[in-house]
Scaffold this motif. Structure first.
Motif, short mmCIF file in Angstrom:
data_model
loop_
_atom_site.label_atom_id
_atom_site.label_comp_id
_atom_site.label_asym_id
_atom_site.label_seq_id
_atom_site.Cartn_x
_atom_site.Cartn_y
_atom_site.Cartn_z
N TYR A 44 7.90 -15.12 -1.77
CA TYR A 44 7.67 -14.88 -0.34
C TYR A 44 7.97 -16.14 0.48
O TYR A 44 8.60 -16.07 1.54
N PRO A 55 7.77 -9.89 8.05
CA PRO A 55 7.95 -8.52 7.53
C PRO A 55 9.22 -8.34 6.71
O PRO A 55 9.22 -7.65 5.70
N GLU A 58 8.62 -9.81 3.38
CA GLU A 58 7.81 -8.89 2.56
C GLU A 58 8.68 -7.80 1.94
O GLU A 58 8.54 -7.47 0.76
N ASP A 59 9.56 -7.23 2.75
CA ASP A 59 10.44 -6.17 2.23
C ASP A 59 11.27 -6.67 1.06
O ASP A 59 11.44 -5.99 0.04
N GLN A 62 9.07 -7.27 -2.01
CA GLN A 62 8.64 -5.99 -2.59
C GLN A 62 9.79 -5.36 -3.38
O GLN A 62 9.59 -4.86 -4.50
N PRO B 29 1.94 -15.19 1.61
CA PRO B 29 1.83 -13.74 1.79
C PRO B 29 0.38 -13.34 2.07
O PRO B 29 -0.55 -13.98 1.58
N ASP B 32 -3.15 -8.12 2.06
CA ASP B 32 -2.74 -6.72 2.08
C ASP B 32 -1.40 -6.52 1.37
O ASP B 32 -1.20 -5.56 0.64
N PHE B 33 -0.51 -7.47 1.66
CA PHE B 33 0.82 -7.37 1.04
C PHE B 33 0.71 -7.51 -0.48
O PHE B 33 1.34 -6.74 -1.23
N ARG B 36 -0.46 -4.41 -1.95
CA ARG B 36 0.62 -3.42 -2.01
C ARG B 36 1.50 -3.64 -3.24
O ARG B 36 1.92 -2.70 -3.92
N LEU B 37 1.78 -4.90 -3.51
CA LEU B 37 2.61 -5.21 -4.68
C LEU B 37 1.90 -4.80 -5.96
O LEU B 37 2.53 -4.31 -6.90
#
Lengths: 199, 124
Positions: A44, A55, A58-59, A62, B29, B32-33, B36-37
């Protein structure tokens, strides 16, 4: 150089990540959570520095982690270093997003270039230094920025950066050296001398 | 595009201070993120392949069903044998023929080959 690469492969960090991934591939949920805790913050930080957009970072992270989960059952011990693989996937995803953007930041947008870098830095707070660095990084060519971020901010060794970027170690050294000169130029207002011009 | 001057040691030291400040201000990060991971990791967790799964312990029903099947087959076979013996007489009756039809070269009549009701009852 070969010995550096071999030394990096033998570093103590590689085996646990690989073992965790193999364990996850065999159905160990705890190993997956451990890998998230180890990899996600580093990926990140890298993605956010490159994209300058939380954001979007994050995408990208992920997507990287999902790809990691999908490849886990086929992962074999000794195949590759997990973090190297993950950085590389993240870097490629970041590159795709950067190329899809219109150039939004040029070297002219760097805030308050100072006549003398050392004097300027001396008077800055740490917050201001971090912000100035961020602006200057954004003005670097993409490959230089990747190399500088991985080497000087993420603290990775040159052989690992070489594998992530799929280039030789000498090319990494060249990119980081040019990147530092570019940072200095951006921050001291000598951009024209170093050939970056107006974009 | 020739790169000009090298960084002076003074500028280099200043850059190092900037980079140190950058390392200390690494983007982090959110919780919450990360959650999610972790949820993604759970979702994509590989499940054991069907072939590798342990075989289920047979239930009483499974064990009995095999014997019931075999018993049913045996009953059907026995019924077939009995019908084989009894049928000519019945069929002849239904067809209107007499029961004294001459048998084969051996000289036996069908009535001699068919078990008597007492014989049939003995097998039950």
């Amino acid at each position: 150089m070969q010995s550096d690469a071999q030394a990096a492969d033998r570093s103590g960090e590689a085996a646990p990540d690989t073992a965790l991934l193999v364990a996850y591939g065999n159905g160990d949920a705890v190993a997956g959570r451990d890998l998230v805790a180890r990899l996600a913050p580093r990926l990140y930080a890298y993605a956010a520095r490159m994209l300058r957009d939380g954001p979007e970072a994050e995408d990208v992270v992920q997507e990287t982690m999902i790809r990691l989960w999908k490849i886990a059952p086929e992962w074999r011990q000794g195949e590759a270093k997990v973090s190297t693989w993950a950085y590389r996937v993240t870097m490629n995803l970041v590159t795709d997003r950067l190329r899809a953007r219109r150039p939004s930041v040029t070297i002219d947008a760097v805030a308050e270039p100072a006549a003398d870098l050392a004097d300027a830095v001396e008077t800055m707070t740490d917050v201001a230094r971090a912000r100035a660095l961020d602006d200057a990084l954004a003005a670097l060519p993409e490959r230089q920025r990747q190399a500088v971020v991985l080497r000087h901010l993420e603290g990775l060794p040159n052989p690992e950066i070489a594998r992530i970027m799929d280039i030789g170690v000498e090319a990494v050294e060249s990119l980081t050296a040019r990147g530092k000169r570019g940072l200095a130029a951006a921050l001291s207002g000598r951009k024209e001398e170093l050939g970056y011009g107006n974009g | 595009m020739a790169m000009a001057d090298e960084i002076t040691s003074r500028d280099d030291a200043a850059l190092d201070r900037l980079l140190a400040a950058g390392r200390n201000a690494a983007p982090a990060p959110g919780a919450d993120f990360l959650a999610r991971l972790e949820a993604d990791a759970e979702t994509h967790l590989p499940r054991p392949a069907p072939g590798a799964a342990p075989r289920p312990v047979p239930t009483l029903g499974h064990r009995l069903s095999g014997w019931l099947t075999a018993g049913g087959l045996a009953t059907a076979a026995a019924a077939g044998v009995w019908i084989g013996f009894a049928a000519p007489d019945t069929l002849n009756s239904l067809a209107g023929y007499g029961t004294t039809a001459t048998a084969t070269d051996d000289g036996f009549t069908i009535s001699e080959l068919v078990p008597t009701p007492e014989q049939a009852a003995y097998g039950e």
